[in-house]
Motif scaffolding. Structure first.
Motif, PDB file in Angstrom:
ATOM      1  N   LYS A  77     -11.004   7.850   7.899  1.00 26.42           N
ATOM      2  CA  LYS A  77     -10.941   7.128   6.787  1.00 26.42           C
ATOM      3  C   LYS A  77     -11.420   5.823   6.818  1.00 26.42           C
ATOM      4  O   LYS A  77     -11.214   5.381   7.892  1.00 26.42           O
ATOM      5  N   SER A  78     -11.917   5.202   5.872  1.00 25.21           N
ATOM      6  CA  SER A  78     -12.206   3.582   5.654  1.00 25.21           C
ATOM      7  C   SER A  78     -11.207   2.941   6.095  1.00 25.21           C
ATOM      8  O   SER A  78     -10.059   3.086   6.105  1.00 25.21           O
ATOM      9  N   SER A  79     -11.542   1.972   6.933  1.00 30.77           N
ATOM     10  CA  SER A  79     -10.571   0.942   7.539  1.00 30.77           C
ATOM     11  C   SER A  79     -10.174  -0.035   6.215  1.00 30.77           C
ATOM     12  O   SER A  79      -9.012  -0.681   6.516  1.00 30.77           O
ATOM     13  N   TYR A  80     -10.832   0.016   5.155  1.00 31.69           N
ATOM     14  CA  TYR A  80     -10.320  -0.625   4.107  1.00 31.69           C
ATOM     15  C   TYR A  80      -9.500   0.187   3.297  1.00 31.69           C
ATOM     16  O   TYR A  80      -8.895  -0.514   1.987  1.00 31.69           O
ATOM     17  N   SER A  81      -9.045   1.264   3.663  1.00 35.95           N
ATOM     18  CA  SER A  81      -8.495   2.177   2.754  1.00 35.95           C
ATOM     19  C   SER A  81      -6.889   1.517   2.571  1.00 35.95           C
ATOM     20  O   SER A  81      -5.973   1.927   1.796  1.00 35.95           O
ATOM     21  N   ASN A  82      -6.532   1.003   3.655  1.00 36.62           N
ATOM     22  CA  ASN A  82      -4.886   0.678   3.845  1.00 36.62           C
ATOM     23  C   ASN A  82      -3.984   1.630   3.461  1.00 36.62           C
ATOM     24  O   ASN A  82      -2.963   1.557   2.975  1.00 36.62           O
ATOM     25  N   GLY A  83      -4.483   2.934   4.184  1.00 37.23           N
ATOM     26  CA  GLY A  83      -3.427   3.930   3.706  1.00 37.23           C
ATOM     27  C   GLY A  83      -3.212   4.183   2.462  1.00 37.23           C
ATOM     28  O   GLY A  83      -2.292   5.051   2.222  1.00 37.23           O
ATOM     29  N   GLY A  84      -4.118   3.869   1.622  1.00 39.69           N
ATOM     30  CA  GLY A  84      -4.040   4.373  -0.145  1.00 39.69           C
ATOM     31  C   GLY A  84      -4.747   5.895  -0.255  1.00 39.69           C
ATOM     32  O   GLY A  84      -4.961   6.514   0.833  1.00 39.69           O
ATOM     33  N   THR A  85      -4.876   6.343  -1.245  1.00 38.81           N
ATOM     34  CA  THR A  85      -4.949   7.624  -1.728  1.00 38.81           C
ATOM     35  C   THR A  85      -6.638   7.545  -2.312  1.00 38.81           C
ATOM     36  O   THR A  85      -7.090   8.664  -2.287  1.00 38.81           O
ATOM     37  N   ASN A  86      -6.977   6.595  -2.739  1.00 39.97           N
ATOM     38  CA  ASN A  86      -8.385   6.480  -3.163  1.00 39.97           C
ATOM     39  C   ASN A  86      -9.190   6.157  -2.121  1.00 39.97           C
ATOM     40  O   ASN A  86      -9.689   4.886  -1.980  1.00 39.97           O
ATOM     41  N   CYS A  87      -9.618   6.948  -1.185  1.00 38.55           N
ATOM     42  CA  CYS A  87     -10.430   6.478  -0.030  1.00 38.55           C
ATOM     43  C   CYS A  87     -11.543   7.319   0.146  1.00 38.55           C
ATOM     44  O   CYS A  87     -11.876   8.388  -0.449  1.00 38.55           O
ATOM     45  N   VAL A  88     -12.592   6.662   0.950  1.00 34.97           N
ATOM     46  CA  VAL A  88     -13.529   7.207   1.452  1.00 34.97           C
ATOM     47  C   VAL A  88     -13.548   7.712   2.875  1.00 34.97           C
ATOM     48  O   VAL A  88     -12.718   6.915   3.460  1.00 34.97           O
TER      49      VAL A  88
END
Length: 66
Positions: free
Chosen positions: A13-24
């Motif tokens: 997962k992208s390091s910018y996702s911060n554990g969210g559900t809308n990730c790449v």
């Protein structure tokens, strides 16, 4: 940029996702990188060659610079 049927492992997962559900998710390989929607991984991915990926990352890191 093109859709690629090539199957490789190593998605993260992208390091910018911060554990969210809308990730790449991305995976790097010798010829470049692939990107996919983490919510729908079975729908395919986009493939970028090394130069395209480097330009994309540069734009993400410095969106206002030219």
């Amino acid at each position: 940029m093109k859709k690629s049927p090539v199957s490789r492992t190593g998605w993260h997962k992208s390091s910018y996702s911060n554990g969210g559900t809308n990730c790449v998710e991305a995976r790097e390989h010798p010829s470049g990188s692939d990107v996919r929607d983490s919510q729908n991984p079975g729908l395919g991915h986009l493939s970028f060659d090394s130069q395209e990926w480097a330009l994309f990352l540069g734009g993400v890191k410095n969106p206002l610079s030219k």
